[in-house]
Design an enzyme around this catalytic site. Structure first.
Site, PDB file in Angstrom:
ATOM      1  N   ARG A 242       0.917  -1.229   0.212  1.00 32.78           N
ATOM      2  CA  ARG A 242      -0.008   0.159   0.224  1.00 32.78           C
ATOM      3  C   ARG A 242       1.082   1.248  -0.055  1.00 32.78           C
ATOM      4  O   ARG A 242       2.042   1.321   0.399  1.00 32.78           O
ATOM      5  CB  ARG A 242      -0.709  -0.050   1.264  1.00 32.78           C
ATOM      6  N   GLU A 270      -5.222   6.383  -7.103  1.00 36.42           N
ATOM      7  CA  GLU A 270      -5.678   5.649  -8.291  1.00 36.42           C
ATOM      8  C   GLU A 270      -6.968   6.127  -8.833  1.00 36.42           C
ATOM      9  O   GLU A 270      -8.003   6.159  -8.341  1.00 36.42           O
ATOM     10  CB  GLU A 270      -5.978   4.704  -7.699  1.00 36.42           C
ATOM     11  N   HIS A 289      -1.975  -1.543 -10.382  1.00 37.13           N
ATOM     12  CA  HIS A 289      -2.434  -2.467  -9.235  1.00 37.13           C
ATOM     13  C   HIS A 289      -2.436  -3.183  -9.665  1.00 37.13           C
ATOM     14  O   HIS A 289      -3.697  -4.091  -9.261  1.00 37.13           O
ATOM     15  CB  HIS A 289      -2.948  -0.950  -8.829  1.00 37.13           C
TER      16      HIS A 289
END
Length: 331
Positions: A242, A270, A289
């Site tokens: 993260r 994001e 991601h």
């Protein structure tokens, strides 16, 4: 038969549940399927008769008000990774058990972290950026020294599920692995074939630093300006966990200097904006991601849900049960 409510989109169900595993669930359950996992109204209408709730991405928070409509509910089986975003204290207060299948994502993410590590050590990202940018052969070769993983010290921050998978692979390839994790015992470290160290030592002495720590108040920006400055020139930072773990402004400054390299799969914002300065840096590898996004990993999530339901129906111990204490340490 168990009365089971599943809240998952059709596309999620198709991606996660192979026909054989869907059949295993149907053999155990009177199954009611809700196509919108975010629809709290439909969920509340379905819960009164439910013994088991299968959740997915976008699950409705299990507040006391929602659970007041679920007098029979005894198990929530989450068919994705973290349950932290929707499980509340009310779940444990009512004695409802929780299981989740994050283990299915551990191996794919660890594989990507290992691929990132090898890429950083061998400077593949720098060569690729230079070649695509039209650099001359001589200019493309101009990069910091390359290193192999055998004999390199790799620092792992967090011996989580994913961290443990990564450690096993890195050790098998011959890396010297050191780990910082306040919850890692000497006995477990020895079983991994690694050594426990404090974070500062890990940062000062590792050729690559790989983050697998959970998202907790105490891990917020644990890698800040001071910590980044401890990393040796030419070292690399790998983050598939993260962005919470890193002071992103401090990291950007270090990367702009060219002193260290980084491979990042997670970001504060994001999707990553198209004008992000990270996109133009030759010493940075970026992916959107997707570290957990393997076909096999998704199908394993469905397989593990079916496994857990079979265990529950048989009265056997759940393999991936989440307690209140464990949840407090999870990201």
């Amino acid at each position: 038969m168990l009365r089971v409510v599943m809240a998952a989109t059709p596309s999620f169900r198709e991606m996660v549940f192979a026909p054989a595993d869907w059949g295993r669930i149907e053999a155990l359950a009177d199954l009611r399927v809700l196509d919108d996992p975010r629809d709290a109204v439909s969920l509340v209408e379905a819960l009164p008769e439910a013994d088991v709730l299968i959740t997915s991405w976008g699950a409705v928070p299990m507040t006391a008000d929602v659970l007041a409509h679920a007098p029979r509910l005894r198990l929530i089986a989450h068919s994705a990774s973290s349950v932290k975003h929707f499980v509340t204290d009310a779940v444990f207060d009512r004695g409802i058990r929780i299981t989740q299948v994050g283990q299915a994502m551990a191996r794919p993410v660890a594989e990507v972290a290992l691929a990132f590590t090898l890429t950083m050590l061998h400077r593949i990202h720098r060569y690729d950026h230079a070649m695509h940018a039209g650099a001359t052969w001589t200019d493309a070769i101009a990069a910091p020294p390359q290193h192999g993983i055998t004999g390199s010290r790799i620092g792992v921050v967090g011996a989580s599920r994913t961290g443990a998978e990564y450690i096993a692979m890195a050790v098998a390839l011959g890396a010297e692995v050191v780990v910082y994790d306040p919850y890692l015992t000497d006995e477990r470290a020895a079983s991994f074939g690694v050594r426990r160290v404090e974070l500062d030592e890990l940062l000062r002495t590792s050729r690559a630093v790989v983050l697998h720590a959970p998202t907790l108040p105490e891990t917020r920006e644990m890698i800040g300006r001071r910590e980044l400055a401890l990393m040796p020139d030419g070292a690399s930072l790998v983050n598939t966990a993260r962005s919470w773990l890193i002071d992103s402004d401090a990291l950007l400054d270090e990367l702009r200097s060219g002193r260290i390299d980084a491979a990042l799969d997670v970001f504060d914002e994001e999707p990553l904006p198209v004008d992000s300065p990270l996109r133009g840096l030759p010493n940075v590898l970026l992916t959107p991601h997707r570290a957990a996004g393997t076909v096999e990993g998704y199908l394993e999530m469905g397989e593990l849900v079916a496994d857990e339901l079979e265990r529950y129906a048989a009265g056997d111990a759940l393999r991936f049960e989440v307690t209140a204490e464990a949840l407090a340490r999870m990201g």
